[in-house]
Design a protein around this motif. Structure first.
Motif, PDB file in Angstrom:
ATOM      1  N   ASN A  79       0.820  -1.211   0.000  1.00  0.00           N
ATOM      2  CA  ASN A  79       0.000   0.000   0.000  1.00  0.00           C
ATOM      3  C   ASN A  79       0.857   1.266   0.000  1.00  0.00           C
ATOM      4  O   ASN A  79       0.352   2.350  -0.296  1.00  0.00           O
ATOM      5  CB  ASN A  79      -0.926   0.041   1.219  1.00  0.00           C
ATOM      6  N   LEU A  80       2.125   1.140   0.350  1.00  0.00           N
ATOM      7  CA  LEU A  80       3.003   2.293   0.519  1.00  0.00           C
ATOM      8  C   LEU A  80       3.994   2.377  -0.626  1.00  0.00           C
ATOM      9  O   LEU A  80       4.705   1.424  -0.920  1.00  0.00           O
ATOM     10  CB  LEU A  80       3.759   2.191   1.845  1.00  0.00           C
ATOM     11  N   GLY A  81       4.029   3.528  -1.293  1.00  0.00           N
ATOM     12  CA  GLY A  81       4.973   3.722  -2.384  1.00  0.00           C
ATOM     13  C   GLY A  81       6.221   4.453  -1.941  1.00  0.00           C
ATOM     14  O   GLY A  81       7.325   4.092  -2.312  1.00  0.00           O
ATOM     15  N   TYR A  82       6.047   5.493  -1.122  1.00  0.00           N
ATOM     16  CA  TYR A  82       7.194   6.237  -0.622  1.00  0.00           C
ATOM     17  C   TYR A  82       6.765   7.057   0.580  1.00  0.00           C
ATOM     18  O   TYR A  82       5.586   7.363   0.787  1.00  0.00           O
ATOM     19  CB  TYR A  82       7.790   7.147  -1.706  1.00  0.00           C
ATOM     20  N   ILE A  83       7.745   7.425   1.381  1.00  0.00           N
ATOM     21  CA  ILE A  83       7.525   8.293   2.528  1.00  0.00           C
ATOM     22  C   ILE A  83       8.766   9.156   2.670  1.00  0.00           C
ATOM     23  O   ILE A  83       9.887   8.691   2.448  1.00  0.00           O
ATOM     24  CB  ILE A  83       7.260   7.472   3.816  1.00  0.00           C
ATOM     25  N   ALA A  93       2.559  12.195  14.683  1.00  0.00           N
ATOM     26  CA  ALA A  93       3.072  11.116  15.538  1.00  0.00           C
ATOM     27  C   ALA A  93       3.102   9.795  14.772  1.00  0.00           C
ATOM     28  O   ALA A  93       4.064   9.013  14.900  1.00  0.00           O
ATOM     29  CB  ALA A  93       2.211  10.996  16.791  1.00  0.00           C
ATOM     30  N   LEU A  94       2.072   9.528  13.955  1.00  0.00           N
ATOM     31  CA  LEU A  94       2.040   8.291  13.183  1.00  0.00           C
ATOM     32  C   LEU A  94       3.081   8.320  12.068  1.00  0.00           C
ATOM     33  O   LEU A  94       3.702   7.292  11.758  1.00  0.00           O
ATOM     34  CB  LEU A  94       0.642   8.067  12.618  1.00  0.00           C
ATOM     35  N   PHE A  95       3.292   9.480  11.434  1.00  0.00           N
ATOM     36  CA  PHE A  95       4.369   9.626  10.451  1.00  0.00           C
ATOM     37  C   PHE A  95       5.712   9.264  11.087  1.00  0.00           C
ATOM     38  O   PHE A  95       6.503   8.492  10.533  1.00  0.00           O
ATOM     39  CB  PHE A  95       4.424  11.064   9.931  1.00  0.00           C
ATOM     40  N   ASP A  96       5.987   9.835  12.266  1.00  0.00           N
ATOM     41  CA  ASP A  96       7.262   9.584  12.933  1.00  0.00           C
ATOM     42  C   ASP A  96       7.426   8.109  13.298  1.00  0.00           C
ATOM     43  O   ASP A  96       8.509   7.530  13.131  1.00  0.00           O
ATOM     44  CB  ASP A  96       7.366  10.447  14.193  1.00  0.00           C
ATOM     45  N   ALA A  97       6.354   7.485  13.796  1.00  0.00           N
ATOM     46  CA  ALA A  97       6.422   6.070  14.167  1.00  0.00           C
ATOM     47  C   ALA A  97       6.677   5.199  12.944  1.00  0.00           C
ATOM     48  O   ALA A  97       7.456   4.234  13.000  1.00  0.00           O
ATOM     49  CB  ALA A  97       5.127   5.654  14.865  1.00  0.00           C
ATOM     50  N   LEU A  98       6.018   5.520  11.815  1.00  0.00           N
ATOM     51  CA  LEU A  98       6.219   4.754  10.585  1.00  0.00           C
ATOM     52  C   LEU A  98       7.640   4.927  10.074  1.00  0.00           C
ATOM     53  O   LEU A  98       8.285   3.950   9.651  1.00  0.00           O
ATOM     54  CB  LEU A  98       5.199   5.208   9.540  1.00  0.00           C
ATOM     55  N   PHE A  99       8.168   6.139  10.120  1.00  0.00           N
ATOM     56  CA  PHE A  99       9.553   6.382   9.726  1.00  0.00           C
ATOM     57  C   PHE A  99      10.515   5.543  10.554  1.00  0.00           C
ATOM     58  O   PHE A  99      11.425   4.896  10.025  1.00  0.00           O
ATOM     59  CB  PHE A  99       9.893   7.862   9.914  1.00  0.00           C
ATOM     60  N   ARG A 100      10.318   5.573  11.867  1.00  0.00           N
ATOM     61  CA  ARG A 100      11.234   4.824  12.745  1.00  0.00           C
ATOM     62  C   ARG A 100      11.216   3.343  12.410  1.00  0.00           C
ATOM     63  O   ARG A 100      12.272   2.699  12.360  1.00  0.00           O
ATOM     64  CB  ARG A 100      10.838   5.036  14.216  1.00  0.00           C
ATOM     65  N   GLU A 101      10.046   2.805  12.178  1.00  0.00           N
ATOM     66  CA  GLU A 101       9.948   1.358  11.936  1.00  0.00           C
ATOM     67  C   GLU A 101      10.563   0.969  10.598  1.00  0.00           C
ATOM     68  O   GLU A 101      11.169  -0.097  10.470  1.00  0.00           O
ATOM     69  CB  GLU A 101       8.479   0.924  11.996  1.00  0.00           C
ATOM     70  N   ILE A 102      10.423   1.823   9.582  1.00  0.00           N
ATOM     71  CA  ILE A 102      11.000   1.526   8.278  1.00  0.00           C
ATOM     72  C   ILE A 102      12.524   1.630   8.319  1.00  0.00           C
ATOM     73  O   ILE A 102      13.230   0.860   7.651  1.00  0.00           O
ATOM     74  CB  ILE A 102      10.416   2.475   7.207  1.00  0.00           C
ATOM     75  N   ARG A 103      13.041   2.533   9.135  1.00  0.00           N
ATOM     76  CA  ARG A 103      14.492   2.778   9.155  1.00  0.00           C
ATOM     77  C   ARG A 103      15.269   1.692   9.892  1.00  0.00           C
ATOM     78  O   ARG A 103      16.444   1.473   9.618  1.00  0.00           O
ATOM     79  CB  ARG A 103      14.791   4.137   9.789  1.00  0.00           C
ATOM     80  N   VAL A 104      14.628   1.012  10.839  1.00  0.00           N
ATOM     81  CA  VAL A 104      15.345  -0.025  11.588  1.00  0.00           C
ATOM     82  C   VAL A 104      15.044  -1.389  10.980  1.00  0.00           C
ATOM     83  O   VAL A 104      13.999  -1.604  10.390  1.00  0.00           O
ATOM     84  CB  VAL A 104      14.939  -0.015  13.082  1.00  0.00           C
ATOM     85  N   LEU A 148       4.516  -4.506  11.361  1.00  0.00           N
ATOM     86  CA  LEU A 148       4.247  -3.355  12.219  1.00  0.00           C
ATOM     87  C   LEU A 148       4.101  -2.077  11.380  1.00  0.00           C
ATOM     88  O   LEU A 148       3.231  -1.246  11.638  1.00  0.00           O
ATOM     89  CB  LEU A 148       5.360  -3.194  13.249  1.00  0.00           C
ATOM     90  N   SER A 149       4.948  -1.959  10.348  1.00  0.00           N
ATOM     91  CA  SER A 149       4.862  -0.791   9.479  1.00  0.00           C
ATOM     92  C   SER A 149       3.534  -0.749   8.744  1.00  0.00           C
ATOM     93  O   SER A 149       2.914   0.319   8.603  1.00  0.00           O
ATOM     94  CB  SER A 149       6.012  -0.795   8.466  1.00  0.00           C
ATOM     95  N   GLN A 150       3.073  -1.891   8.261  1.00  0.00           N
ATOM     96  CA  GLN A 150       1.779  -1.926   7.571  1.00  0.00           C
ATOM     97  C   GLN A 150       0.658  -1.529   8.519  1.00  0.00           C
ATOM     98  O   GLN A 150      -0.260  -0.794   8.142  1.00  0.00           O
ATOM     99  CB  GLN A 150       1.520  -3.329   7.009  1.00  0.00           C
ATOM    100  N   GLY A 151       0.735  -1.992   9.764  1.00  0.00           N
ATOM    101  CA  GLY A 151      -0.269  -1.608  10.755  1.00  0.00           C
ATOM    102  C   GLY A 151      -0.264  -0.121  11.034  1.00  0.00           C
ATOM    103  O   GLY A 151      -1.315   0.512  11.142  1.00  0.00           O
ATOM    104  N   LEU A 152       0.942   0.470  11.139  1.00  0.00           N
ATOM    105  CA  LEU A 152       1.046   1.907  11.369  1.00  0.00           C
ATOM    106  C   LEU A 152       0.507   2.692  10.178  1.00  0.00           C
ATOM    107  O   LEU A 152      -0.155   3.723  10.342  1.00  0.00           O
ATOM    108  CB  LEU A 152       2.507   2.292  11.630  1.00  0.00           C
ATOM    109  N   LEU A 153       0.788   2.195   8.972  1.00  0.00           N
ATOM    110  CA  LEU A 153       0.288   2.871   7.777  1.00  0.00           C
ATOM    111  C   LEU A 153      -1.237   2.865   7.746  1.00  0.00           C
ATOM    112  O   LEU A 153      -1.870   3.895   7.483  1.00  0.00           O
ATOM    113  CB  LEU A 153       0.837   2.199   6.519  1.00  0.00           C
ATOM    114  N   LEU A 154      -1.841   1.718   8.016  1.00  0.00           N
ATOM    115  CA  LEU A 154      -3.301   1.639   8.018  1.00  0.00           C
ATOM    116  C   LEU A 154      -3.898   2.535   9.099  1.00  0.00           C
ATOM    117  O   LEU A 154      -4.921   3.200   8.886  1.00  0.00           O
ATOM    118  CB  LEU A 154      -3.745   0.188   8.225  1.00  0.00           C
TER     119      LEU A 154
END
Length: 296
Positions: free
Chosen positions: A31-35, A135-146, A154-160
């Motif tokens: 569902n995610l193309g870029y962030i 806050a959700l943007f920041d959480a999604l960024f953190r999860e994708i970076r690690v 977890l990233s898909q859940g945060l995105l939804l």
């Protein structure tokens, strides 16, 4: 700045003024193309379109976006959404620092949510109440970076969670009549593309018969399926789109009534004025005056 492939899928780009992660749509996070986050005092993007949704959140400064001829002013804490196929552009304003979160996404098999996103009208700027989207943007960024086990889940859940949160913010700004629409239903395969066509042509250029020919369906089938999915006849839906776009142009731009009528495909200013008054109870000039007085 660096560019590298991570696990064969995620492509990070990190520089002094921008951080971006590209995730091909065939990735597990399909569902995610870029962030990304961009921080540029002279930020500007030229007119373009893409086949997916894009969400922006202004984190600092002021700027503007435009969809076609419709101009939107944005400031810190504002959300801005574009839909597939919409030609849009944007830039920072003034000489103050400017930063922006941005997200490109598709809704894939989430057809109900996709139809609800398509229902969002021309009022595309919404405040990020309580900074929940940030806050959700920041959480999604953190999860994708690690690189942690099951990070994609977890990233898909945060995105939804982010997308539903954003939809609720937009729905919260709707009129009572719009909010009373029935829940969206899973549509036939061609309905999302048809909705894209309608939103790309808020006026009267495309007839229902032309849409039927484009999607190789009969008029009774299209009208029946559209009403089943969207909850209203296609004619009423088009009228709402047209009135919504007309109201935005009258309220937010200096376009003449004649140019607005032409942009929406009306044969004359008289035909547009009759249509607008029938739908709103007032003439275009009366609506513009009322909007200007209300903003003082």
């Amino acid at each position: 700045m660096t560019r590298m492939h991570c696990n064969g899928h995620i492509v990070p780009f990190e520089g002094d003024r921008e951080i971006r992660y590209d995730l091909p749509f065939e990735h597990l996070l399909d569902n995610l193309g870029y962030i990304g986050i961009v921080a540029r005092q002279t930020w500007k993007v030229d007119p373009h379109s893409h086949p997916h949704y894009e969400l922006c959140l202004v984190d600092e400064g002021e700027g503007w976006f435009a969809i076609g001829s419709s101009l939107y002013k944005v400031a810190r804490g504002d959300l801005f959404l574009t839909k597939p196929g919409e030609v849009h552009q944007g830039a920072a304003s003034g000489d103050q620092p400017f930063s922006l979160y941005y997200l490109g996404f598709r809704l894939g098999e989430l057809r109900n949510l996709e139809v609800d996103f398509f229902r969002i009208g021309a009022a595309r700027v919404r405040p990020d109440i309580d900074s929940g989207t940030r806050a959700l943007f920041d959480a999604l960024f953190r999860e994708i970076r690690v690189d942690e086990p099951y990070g994609h889940l977890l990233s898909q859940g945060l995105l939804l969670q982010l997308l539903v949160h954003v939809y609720r913010l937009y729905r919260g700004g709707e009129t009572d009549r719009e909010a009373a629409l029935p829940p969206a239903r899973v549509p036939a395969g061609y309905i999302p593309a048809l909705l894209m066509d309608l939103h790309g042509d808020a006026g009267a250029a495309l007839t229902i018969d032309e849409l039927c020919a484009r999607y190789h369906v009969s008029r009774p089938h299209l009208t029946r399926e559209f009403r089943r999915v969207v909850g209203m006849p296609i004619g009423e839906y088009r009228r709402r789109l047209c009135v919504d776009q007309a109201k935005h142009s009258l309220r937010e731009t200096d376009q003449t009534v004649s140019s607005i009528a032409e942009s929406l495909g009306f044969s004359s200013i008289h035909a547009f004025s009759v249509f607008f008054k029938r739908c709103t109870g007032m003439s275009p000039l009366q609506y513009r005056q009322m909007s200007a007085e209300g903003s003082r």
